[in-house]
Motif scaffolding. Sequence first.
Motif, mmCIF file in Angstrom:
data_model
loop_
_atom_site.group_PDB
_atom_site.id
_atom_site.type_symbol
_atom_site.label_atom_id
_atom_site.label_comp_id
_atom_site.label_asym_id
_atom_site.label_seq_id
_atom_site.Cartn_x
_atom_site.Cartn_y
_atom_site.Cartn_z
ATOM 1 N N GLY A 455 0.930 -1.168 -0.004
ATOM 2 C CA GLY A 455 0.256 0.079 0.100
ATOM 3 C C GLY A 455 0.882 1.147 0.237
ATOM 4 N N ALA A 456 -0.022 2.510 -0.127
ATOM 5 C CA ALA A 456 0.850 3.610 -0.462
ATOM 6 C C ALA A 456 1.563 4.182 0.869
ATOM 7 C CB ALA A 456 0.085 4.784 -0.900
ATOM 8 N N GLU A 457 0.918 4.016 1.980
ATOM 9 C CA GLU A 457 1.521 4.300 3.175
ATOM 10 C C GLU A 457 2.872 3.525 3.415
ATOM 11 O OE1 GLU A 457 0.947 6.463 5.522
ATOM 12 O OE2 GLU A 457 -1.085 7.238 5.114
ATOM 13 N N ALA A 459 4.725 1.816 1.459
ATOM 14 C CA ALA A 459 5.621 2.202 0.093
ATOM 15 C C ALA A 459 6.492 3.343 0.749
ATOM 16 C CB ALA A 459 5.173 2.137 -1.057
ATOM 17 N N VAL A 460 5.762 4.332 0.824
ATOM 18 C CA VAL A 460 6.342 5.897 0.953
ATOM 19 C C VAL A 460 7.186 5.809 2.346
ATOM 20 C CG1 VAL A 460 5.911 8.111 2.028
ATOM 21 C CG2 VAL A 460 4.506 7.049 0.005
ATOM 22 N N ASN A 461 6.751 5.005 3.427
ATOM 23 C CA ASN A 461 7.738 4.881 4.697
ATOM 24 C C ASN A 461 8.891 4.263 4.305
ATOM 25 O OD1 ASN A 461 5.971 6.291 6.076
ATOM 26 N ND2 ASN A 461 4.705 4.383 6.948
ATOM 27 N N VAL A 462 9.088 3.252 3.420
ATOM 28 C CA VAL A 462 10.113 2.578 3.095
ATOM 29 C C VAL A 462 10.868 3.184 2.103
ATOM 30 C CG1 VAL A 462 10.998 0.434 2.041
ATOM 31 C CG2 VAL A 462 9.094 0.194 3.678
ATOM 32 N N VAL A 463 10.412 3.548 0.929
ATOM 33 C CA VAL A 463 11.251 4.347 -0.148
ATOM 34 C C VAL A 463 11.934 5.806 0.377
ATOM 35 C CG1 VAL A 463 11.237 4.897 -2.296
ATOM 36 C CG2 VAL A 463 9.992 2.925 -1.586
ATOM 37 N N GLY A 476 3.304 17.384 5.244
ATOM 38 C CA GLY A 476 3.183 17.774 3.880
ATOM 39 C C GLY A 476 4.128 17.053 3.010
ATOM 40 N N LEU A 477 5.081 16.605 3.333
ATOM 41 C CA LEU A 477 5.972 15.681 2.355
ATOM 42 C C LEU A 477 5.235 14.664 2.085
ATOM 43 C CD1 LEU A 477 8.515 15.469 0.563
ATOM 44 C CD2 LEU A 477 9.685 14.617 2.430
ATOM 45 N N ARG A 478 4.929 13.865 3.077
ATOM 46 C CA ARG A 478 4.301 12.459 2.894
ATOM 47 C C ARG A 478 2.868 12.387 2.116
ATOM 48 N NH1 ARG A 478 4.410 8.384 6.192
ATOM 49 N NH2 ARG A 478 5.584 9.577 7.978
ATOM 50 N N ALA A 479 2.185 13.608 2.243
ATOM 51 C CA ALA A 479 0.879 13.937 1.631
ATOM 52 C C ALA A 479 1.501 14.030 -0.137
ATOM 53 C CB ALA A 479 0.373 15.092 1.885
ATOM 54 N N ALA A 483 0.546 11.084 -2.943
ATOM 55 C CA ALA A 483 -0.064 11.381 -4.338
ATOM 56 C C ALA A 483 0.684 10.882 -5.331
ATOM 57 C CB ALA A 483 -0.241 12.783 -4.288
ATOM 58 N N ARG A 484 1.965 11.053 -5.292
ATOM 59 C CA ARG A 484 2.971 10.778 -6.547
ATOM 60 C C ARG A 484 3.071 9.485 -6.428
ATOM 61 N NH1 ARG A 484 9.467 11.940 -6.018
ATOM 62 N NH2 ARG A 484 9.948 10.257 -7.675
ATOM 63 N N TYR A 485 2.951 8.681 -5.579
ATOM 64 C CA TYR A 485 3.126 7.023 -5.516
ATOM 65 C C TYR A 485 1.691 6.508 -6.290
ATOM 66 C CZ TYR A 485 3.635 2.105 -3.916
ATOM 67 O OH TYR A 485 3.336 0.705 -3.990
#
Length: 538
Positions: A455-457, A459-463, A476-479, A483-485
């Motif tokens: 999931g997006a959450e 994936a973003v936390n890992v990458v 803000g960066l997480r949001a 959206a990018r992912y």
Amino acid sequence: MSISELDVAPAGPPPRTPPERRARSMGALREELARLRARTVAGRPDGVARQHALGKRTARERLEMLLDEDSFVEIDIYRRHRAQGLGMDGRRPHTDGVVAGSGTVHGRRVFVYAQDFTIFGGALGEAHAEKIHKVMDLAMSTGSPFIGLNDSGGARIQEGVMSLNGYGGIFRRNVQASGVIPQISVVLGPCAGGAAYSAALADFTFMVQGTSQLYLTGPDVVEAVTGQRVTHAELGGAQVHGTRSGVAAFVHEDEEACLAEVRYLLSMLPGNNLEPPPAGPACGATHDARPRLAEIVPAEPSKPYDMREVIAEVVDDGDFLELHEGWARNVICALARVDGAVVGIVGNQPLVLAGVLDADAAQKAARFVRFCDAFNIPLVTLVDVPGFLPGTEQEYAGIIRHGAKLLYAYCEATVPRVQVILRKAYGGAYIVMDSRSIGADLSLAWPTNEIAVMGAEGAVNVVFRRELAAATDPAGLRAELLARYAGELVHPQYAAERGLVDDVIDPAQTRSAVARGLAMLRDKRKPGAQRKHGNVPL
């Protein structure tokens, strides 16, 4: 004097019996046989009364409920045991405690035995076993389903090793018949010791609340060996096997409902692995829109819903037969019809553990997939899976091994296979749920599909963990990264653009799209071998 010198009169024909004597003799024999058959069929009144007092039917009453009216043809009705000693000499009732033969269900031939608890407690001896062997052999030779109605105290102690030998012959035939003819085991009383293995080897096991008991060793043995006190129901009752062990595919409140469900199941099964399942009339499913599907399934990937409501919209008349309803409920396995054709449905259940796959769910689905493949039943897989259940408990339980069973079952399946991805399909669980990469013939997806490694959450936390740790505005960066992912990797057309999804469909068109896909795949070539594989109890 030599033999040649003896004056031996040539042997002549025996004296002829006058016709009137022959007629009288035949008439008397017929009357005697009729009386004997009537006594045997009626059974001992005290034994019948005891069965009824326990809330159980007799063997013949059960056969009447299971089979079409007046269709039963009994074999070996006069069979009796040959055991001697230990109180068996003067007790040689006909049938030897099992009623065996053939009949029809919905006009189609089946072979069946029903153990008679009123005779030796239904215990299995040599003659008893040989009768079961005979009907099993006839079922195999005629390519007909085989049904066992079990109500037995187990092996007949007085016959020693011959009882055990009889069980071995049943088990060997169970395995030989596996994947060749459907086998159904119905437990309507005790089914203890070696007998339990025959139930486990069958394709489907039915049990009844309150009266069915299925275990290898009874409560007395358990207490003697372990010191643990346990009741028959706690050890091997229908509730235990329907919700905890997974041995029972169906659990019912009474024998009438149980045997009616056996008849319903048989209406959707072929007689053997060389036949197609019995088809019903087409009902226009290829042009049947179901707009309610979009209302049932929330667009938000984490919101639960009942996958059974989706299945009801996809199949004919909303009617399906769910297996193992109380066990491994995070995955659904069911038989149904789509446009008259029988299909096997596997679907994640978001109402239970969010629909994740765990060891039990993988095992449950794997055996169902293998059964459908063995008996030419097309597979429809409804996917909404967040992954495999993590944690030490699952790893220790062998989730890798059990997950591999499901993966293997799908990869091996040669029947038509249609996959529908409703929402999320993440990681290895996406692959295992009949993805194109493991051989699905047709993959369809809703516009809400999210197919990705995770999931997006997550994936973003890992990458982007370093970037998030160093950011002055991590929220803000997480949001922005989420959206990018989502925009780059999990947009609805991403898998379709790469050929891993054949079409992104309107949810309302799911039933019609599945029906058209199955029609397209109807003539899919199958291997020429008589037997592809058995249905091993995974």
